[in-house]
Design an enzyme around this catalytic site. Structure first.
Site, mmCIF file in Angstrom:
data_model
loop_
_atom_site.group_PDB
_atom_site.id
_atom_site.type_symbol
_atom_site.label_atom_id
_atom_site.label_comp_id
_atom_site.label_asym_id
_atom_site.label_seq_id
_atom_site.Cartn_x
_atom_site.Cartn_y
_atom_site.Cartn_z
ATOM 1 N N GLU A 1 0.712 -1.097 -0.118
ATOM 2 C CA GLU A 1 -0.034 0.001 -0.107
ATOM 3 C C GLU A 1 0.805 1.247 -0.068
ATOM 4 O O GLU A 1 0.846 2.146 0.932
ATOM 5 C CB GLU A 1 -0.923 0.162 1.035
ATOM 6 C CG GLU A 1 -1.994 -1.202 1.102
ATOM 7 C CD GLU A 1 -3.228 -0.981 2.041
ATOM 8 O OE1 GLU A 1 -3.178 -0.359 3.048
ATOM 9 O OE2 GLU A 1 -4.039 -2.019 1.629
ATOM 10 N N GLU B 1 -4.635 -8.869 -0.655
ATOM 11 C CA GLU B 1 -5.391 -8.571 0.621
ATOM 12 C C GLU B 1 -6.910 -8.223 0.206
ATOM 13 O O GLU B 1 -7.263 -7.615 -0.737
ATOM 14 C CB GLU B 1 -4.946 -7.290 1.301
ATOM 15 C CG GLU B 1 -3.907 -7.533 2.012
ATOM 16 C CD GLU B 1 -3.381 -6.070 2.988
ATOM 17 O OE1 GLU B 1 -4.382 -5.453 3.466
ATOM 18 O OE2 GLU B 1 -2.081 -5.976 2.982
HETATM 19 O O1 AHR Z 1 -5.297 -6.162 6.601
HETATM 20 C C1 AHR Z 1 -5.214 -4.933 7.450
HETATM 21 C C2 AHR Z 1 -4.480 -4.072 6.754
HETATM 22 O O2 AHR Z 1 -5.272 -3.521 5.780
HETATM 23 C C3 AHR Z 1 -3.040 -4.041 6.141
HETATM 24 O O3 AHR Z 1 -2.231 -4.124 6.933
HETATM 25 C C4 AHR Z 1 -3.115 -3.134 4.973
HETATM 26 O O4 AHR Z 1 -2.347 -3.446 4.066
HETATM 27 C C5 AHR Z 1 -4.711 -2.712 4.834
HETATM 28 O O5 AHR Z 1 -4.912 -1.573 4.669
#
Ligand code: AHR
Length: 531
Positions: A208, A332
């Protein structure tokens, strides 16, 4: 009145008479009426493999995912193997996890790997600035993670620190992990008890980077990414698949910027994508357990957007990479609800109900159907965080409804995707509607066909006709995951109630499959080819 009804029924039969031979030909003669819901599977037209890595997991150093959930340390009274708790390990082994992503997430861009090697009592601590501000002792580090992967039998996906770490730090981590040459890094590894290098398959170039990973613009990130990637070397037989930090949600500009420049494309083999299912927005995430049909509908509608998001990012990728060399790594995804009342808000601990199981199944169907471009997906997260497979409390452990979806769906791993076409009725709520059915199908290396079907409608069973074209089927078996209430979940310390059971409502008649898919359910059918 009765007479009229009979006459009306008679009239309908008369109208159908000219079509009777056609209905027989199609194998419809035994159905309970012509269903509006139909799945056509072209079983002889499979081309693409569903990468096993679509069934990947994500374990961040966050809350009790690692500490307490997976790692209890070798001296814990909780039975463990070299510090990894046995109950959790055993449950996870049954999922055939192909790949595990670690240490983050946002944590990755604050993590300095040298703090997590050597004698545990000598390791410096770290404040987990993203997640609860707690101090951790770094007792779970590189060696422990690689041991976890070995015990799970999965590939390692390590996210390097591109946000606050140096190029040298990242390069040395790779050397420490994967090199067999004589060097200060490999000597250090040997001193810490590991003679031979490990195999590390996947390497993340930050996480991110548009947000917690450095708040960069896509143009700036692309330059930094190329610089770091240059020094991420392959040692010996180890070949890293380098994954650039990609967009979130509908940030198509990020994808366009990264993909447009051939120099960027040359440096990466994967581009990540993050999309979380939010019931409303970040300010209104809603309860994980206390919800009604309105929230059920909104969540499913939000999760279906994954299909559009993947399609649009894929269209951009297709423009610059038509041969699909660069994979889209959805590293994710999952449901994000409010934390359980009374728990640390920074630990993201949420319950997991039948709704989560349906969300997992819908998304896995979407990933399967996009397997030409989607090469990996990692649900967030494996234990005790967000849409978890496992929840723990002290020495107790429970498998969630999402866990069971992964157990049912593992048959799709590395199988050939079978293209399908769905026509179905809608599931409506208020003025809005979504398709009531989600499905995907595959054929494994033994020729067995698996069809996963989800009925999103919580109020109505759906009668589905499934036509398998291109081969003949001899046998059908099935499993179903459902429960009485949409918000049922498995309680810690009690017998699990949301778990797969045998499914007998699929019958084969004259080559056509008739399936009565119960409301709010996930089913997996196994079909044998006629030899
Ligand atoms: O999964 C939780 C968080 O969500 C992670 O650390 C981040 O990459 C995302 O914003």
């Amino acid at each position: 009145m009765l007479k009229f009804k009979i006459m009306k029924g008679h009239f309908r039969v008369m109208l159908l008479l000219p079509f009777v031979p056609f209905l027989f030909m199609q194998g419809y003669s035994q159905t309970r009426g012509i269903s509006k819901n139909k799945i056509i599977i072209n079983a002889d037209m499979g081309r693409n493999i569903i990468s096993k890595d679509i069934y990947g997991q994500f374990a961040e150093d966050l809350g009790h995912c690692i500490y307490g959930g997976i790692w209890v340390g070798p001296d814990s009274p909780i039975p463990n193997t070299r510090g990894i708790r046995n109950d959790v390990l055993q449950a996870l082994q049954a999922l055939n996890i192909p790949v595990l992503r670690w240490p983050g997430g946002c944590f990755a861009d604050t993590y300095h790997w040298k703090d997590g090697i050597g004698k545990p009592s000598k390791r410096p601590s770290i404040i987990n600035i993203n997640w609860g501000g707690v101090t951790e002792d770094n007792s779970f580090g590189t060696h422990e993670f690689m041991d976890l992967c070995t015990q799970l039998g999965c590939d390692a996906y390590i996210t390097g620190n591109l946000g606050s770490g140096t190029v040298r730090e990242m390069a040395e981590w790779i050397e420490y992990l994967t090199s067999d040459a004589k060097s200060p890094m490999t000597e250090l590894r040997k001193k810490n008890g590991r003679e031979h290098p490990w195999k590390v398959k996947f390497w993340g170039l930050g996480n991110e980077s548009w947000g917690c990973g450095g708040n960069m613009t896509p143009e700036y990130y692309a330059d930094v990414m190329r610089r770091y990637a240059t020094y991420c070397k392959n040692f010996g037989e180890n070949k890293l698949v380098k994954i650039a930090s990609g967009p979130s949600d509908e940030d198509y500009n990020w994808t366009e910027t990264l993909m447009r420049n051939p120099k960027n494309r040359w440096m990466m083999q994967g581009l990540s994508l993050h999309y979380y299912t939010l019931m409303d927005d970040w300010g209104h995430k809603g309860s994980a357990t206390d919800f009604g049909e309105k929230e059920w509908f909104k969540t499913l509608k939000a999760t279906l957007k994954m299909n559009e998001i993947i399609s649009r990012h894929s269209t951009i990728m297709d423009k610059y990479d038509p041969e699909k060399r660069i994979g889209l790594y959805v590293d994710e995804w999952g449901d994000w609800f409010n934390v359980e009342p009374g728990t640390n808000p920074g630990f993201l601990y949420q319950q997991n109900t039948l709704r989560d199981a349906v969300v997992a199944a819908i998304n896995l169907n979407i990933f399967n159907n996009h397997c030409d471009r989607v090469k990996m997906a990692n649900i967030a997260q494996m234990v005790n965080v967000l849409q978890a497979m496992i929840l723990t409390k002290g020495d107790q452990m429970v498998r969630t409804p999402s866990y069971y979806v992964y157990k049912m769906y593992k048959v799709h791993q590395n199988a050939t995707l079978l293209p399908l076409h769905i026509t179905c009725e809608n599931y409506s709520y208020g003025n809005e509607k979504v398709p009531s059915i989600s499905a995907s199908a595959s054929m494994d290396s033994t020729g067995m066909i698996h069809i996963s079907i989800v009925n999103l409608n919580p109020n109505k069973a759906v009668d589905v006709i499934c036509e398998i074209r291109g081969l003949r089927i001899s046998d059908v078996n099935g499993e179903i995951l459902t429960s009485e209430n949409i918000n049922d979940f498995n309680h810690l310390g009690q017998e699990e109630k949301v778990l797969p059971r045998k499914f007998n409502e699929a019958t084969l008649k004259e080559g056509v499959l008739h399936i009565m898919v119960p409301s709010k359910s996930v089913i997996m059918l196994q079909l044998k080819k006629r030899s």
